[in-house]
Design a protein around this motif. Sequence first.
Motif, PDB file in Angstrom:
ATOM      1  N   THR A  86       0.873  -1.185  -0.036  1.00 20.26           N
ATOM      2  CA  THR A  86       0.091   0.048  -0.209  1.00 20.26           C
ATOM      3  C   THR A  86       0.913   1.160   0.050  1.00 20.26           C
ATOM      4  O   THR A  86       1.936   1.293   0.842  1.00 20.26           O
ATOM      5  CB  THR A  86      -0.924   0.043   1.230  1.00 20.26           C
ATOM      6  OG1 THR A  86      -1.772  -1.117   1.196  1.00 20.26           O
ATOM      7  CG2 THR A  86      -1.856   1.233   1.350  1.00 20.26           C
ATOM      8  N   TYR A 141       1.380   5.291   1.042  1.00 19.33           N
ATOM      9  CA  TYR A 141       0.587   6.207   1.749  1.00 19.33           C
ATOM     10  C   TYR A 141       1.457   7.586   1.367  1.00 19.33           C
ATOM     11  O   TYR A 141       2.650   7.814   1.141  1.00 19.33           O
ATOM     12  CB  TYR A 141       1.186   6.085   3.231  1.00 19.33           C
ATOM     13  CG  TYR A 141       0.608   4.502   3.545  1.00 19.33           C
ATOM     14  CD1 TYR A 141      -1.071   4.550   4.177  1.00 19.33           C
ATOM     15  CD2 TYR A 141       1.167   3.362   3.624  1.00 19.33           C
ATOM     16  CE1 TYR A 141      -1.437   3.160   4.559  1.00 19.33           C
ATOM     17  CE2 TYR A 141       0.589   2.231   3.842  1.00 19.33           C
ATOM     18  CZ  TYR A 141      -0.787   2.336   4.540  1.00 19.33           C
ATOM     19  OH  TYR A 141      -1.244   0.956   4.963  1.00 19.33           O
ATOM     20  N   VAL A 195       4.650   0.934   1.651  1.00 18.10           N
ATOM     21  CA  VAL A 195       5.223   0.536   2.897  1.00 18.10           C
ATOM     22  C   VAL A 195       5.307  -1.066   2.580  1.00 18.10           C
ATOM     23  O   VAL A 195       4.488  -1.679   2.917  1.00 18.10           O
ATOM     24  CB  VAL A 195       4.270   0.845   3.977  1.00 18.10           C
ATOM     25  CG1 VAL A 195       4.960   0.313   5.236  1.00 18.10           C
ATOM     26  CG2 VAL A 195       4.323   2.680   4.161  1.00 18.10           C
ATOM     27  N   GLN A 254       7.447  -2.648   8.297  1.00 19.30           N
ATOM     28  CA  GLN A 254       7.854  -1.883   9.198  1.00 19.30           C
ATOM     29  C   GLN A 254       8.630  -2.443  10.224  1.00 19.30           C
ATOM     30  O   GLN A 254       8.495  -3.697  10.598  1.00 19.30           O
ATOM     31  CB  GLN A 254       6.589  -1.208   9.880  1.00 19.30           C
ATOM     32  CG  GLN A 254       5.638  -0.382   8.826  1.00 19.30           C
ATOM     33  CD  GLN A 254       4.267   0.130   9.434  1.00 19.30           C
ATOM     34  OE1 GLN A 254       3.617  -0.671   9.871  1.00 19.30           O
ATOM     35  NE2 GLN A 254       4.218   1.422   9.447  1.00 19.30           N
ATOM     36  N   ASP A 307       9.323   2.950   8.193  1.00 20.74           N
ATOM     37  CA  ASP A 307       8.829   2.153   7.299  1.00 20.74           C
ATOM     38  C   ASP A 307       9.670   1.712   6.168  1.00 20.74           C
ATOM     39  O   ASP A 307      10.630   2.615   5.674  1.00 20.74           O
ATOM     40  CB  ASP A 307       7.775   3.160   6.428  1.00 20.74           C
ATOM     41  CG  ASP A 307       6.664   3.573   7.537  1.00 20.74           C
ATOM     42  OD1 ASP A 307       6.394   2.905   8.592  1.00 20.74           O
ATOM     43  OD2 ASP A 307       6.046   4.928   7.189  1.00 20.74           O
ATOM     44  N   ASP A 364       7.942   6.749  10.254  1.00 22.50           N
ATOM     45  CA  ASP A 364       6.601   6.828  10.128  1.00 22.50           C
ATOM     46  C   ASP A 364       5.645   7.730  10.690  1.00 22.50           C
ATOM     47  O   ASP A 364       4.495   8.366  10.449  1.00 22.50           O
ATOM     48  CB  ASP A 364       6.092   5.524  11.051  1.00 22.50           C
ATOM     49  CG  ASP A 364       4.428   4.987  10.403  1.00 22.50           C
ATOM     50  OD1 ASP A 364       4.251   4.694   9.447  1.00 22.50           O
ATOM     51  OD2 ASP A 364       3.595   5.116  11.577  1.00 22.50           O
ATOM     52  N   VAL A 367       4.517   9.830   7.836  1.00 25.35           N
ATOM     53  CA  VAL A 367       3.670   9.133   6.639  1.00 25.35           C
ATOM     54  C   VAL A 367       2.587   8.953   7.395  1.00 25.35           C
ATOM     55  O   VAL A 367       2.166   8.566   8.366  1.00 25.35           O
ATOM     56  CB  VAL A 367       4.429   7.839   6.461  1.00 25.35           C
ATOM     57  CG1 VAL A 367       3.705   7.171   5.321  1.00 25.35           C
ATOM     58  CG2 VAL A 367       5.819   7.941   5.894  1.00 25.35           C
ATOM     59  N   ARG A 368       1.322   9.410   6.597  1.00 25.99           N
ATOM     60  CA  ARG A 368      -0.144   9.296   6.815  1.00 25.99           C
ATOM     61  C   ARG A 368      -0.586   8.114   6.772  1.00 25.99           C
ATOM     62  O   ARG A 368      -1.013   7.762   5.668  1.00 25.99           O
ATOM     63  CB  ARG A 368      -0.877  10.258   6.462  1.00 25.99           C
ATOM     64  CG  ARG A 368      -2.173  10.441   7.120  1.00 25.99           C
ATOM     65  CD  ARG A 368      -3.348  11.700   6.346  1.00 25.99           C
ATOM     66  NE  ARG A 368      -3.645  11.241   5.133  1.00 25.99           N
ATOM     67  CZ  ARG A 368      -3.917  11.522   4.060  1.00 25.99           C
ATOM     68  NH1 ARG A 368      -3.791  13.107   4.077  1.00 25.99           N
ATOM     69  NH2 ARG A 368      -4.543  11.065   2.901  1.00 25.99           N
ATOM     70  N   THR A 369      -0.395   6.927   7.588  1.00 30.29           N
ATOM     71  CA  THR A 369      -0.906   5.707   7.500  1.00 30.29           C
ATOM     72  C   THR A 369      -2.411   5.426   8.097  1.00 30.29           C
ATOM     73  O   THR A 369      -2.979   4.606   7.980  1.00 30.29           O
ATOM     74  CB  THR A 369      -0.078   4.676   8.191  1.00 30.29           C
ATOM     75  OG1 THR A 369       0.092   4.815   9.454  1.00 30.29           O
ATOM     76  CG2 THR A 369       1.500   4.818   7.656  1.00 30.29           C
ATOM     77  N   VAL A 401       0.940  -0.928  10.303  1.00 34.55           N
ATOM     78  CA  VAL A 401      -0.196  -1.069   9.351  1.00 34.55           C
ATOM     79  C   VAL A 401       0.580  -2.256   8.267  1.00 34.55           C
ATOM     80  O   VAL A 401       0.031  -2.389   7.356  1.00 34.55           O
ATOM     81  CB  VAL A 401      -0.381   0.164   8.570  1.00 34.55           C
ATOM     82  CG1 VAL A 401      -1.184   1.183   9.515  1.00 34.55           C
ATOM     83  CG2 VAL A 401       0.717   0.732   7.853  1.00 34.55           C
TER      84      VAL A 401
END
Length: 107
Positions: free
Chosen positions: A28, A30, A62, A65, A82, A91, A94-96, A102
């Motif tokens: 995914t 982000y 990502v 992690q 990440d 992280d 980063v807008r997870t 995640v």
Amino acid sequence: MTVDHVDHLAETAGTAEALTATAAAAVTYYPVAPGVRLNVRSGPGTGYGIVRVLAEGARVPVHCQTPGTRVTGPYGTSAIWDDIGDGYVSDAYVRTGSDGYVASRCS
């Protein structure tokens, strides 16, 4: 080589391609915090060298992690780093959508 053997090889190759495509689709992307040029480091912490700098507006994949240096950024304070494929980013930038993990832990 028999026809059956050739068919089996083709079937096996098709399965491997499908698994690779599935694994790639599982990653995914982000967004990095707005207005931030984010350092990508060679390892999960601020003590590691900078390998490149992401441009503002970047989105990162990502892959996994891992814990590292605790950093405070726009999305709070976090010790999660990440793995983005060619290095690590904190992280906290980063807008997870989560304060926790995640993605799977890096091995």
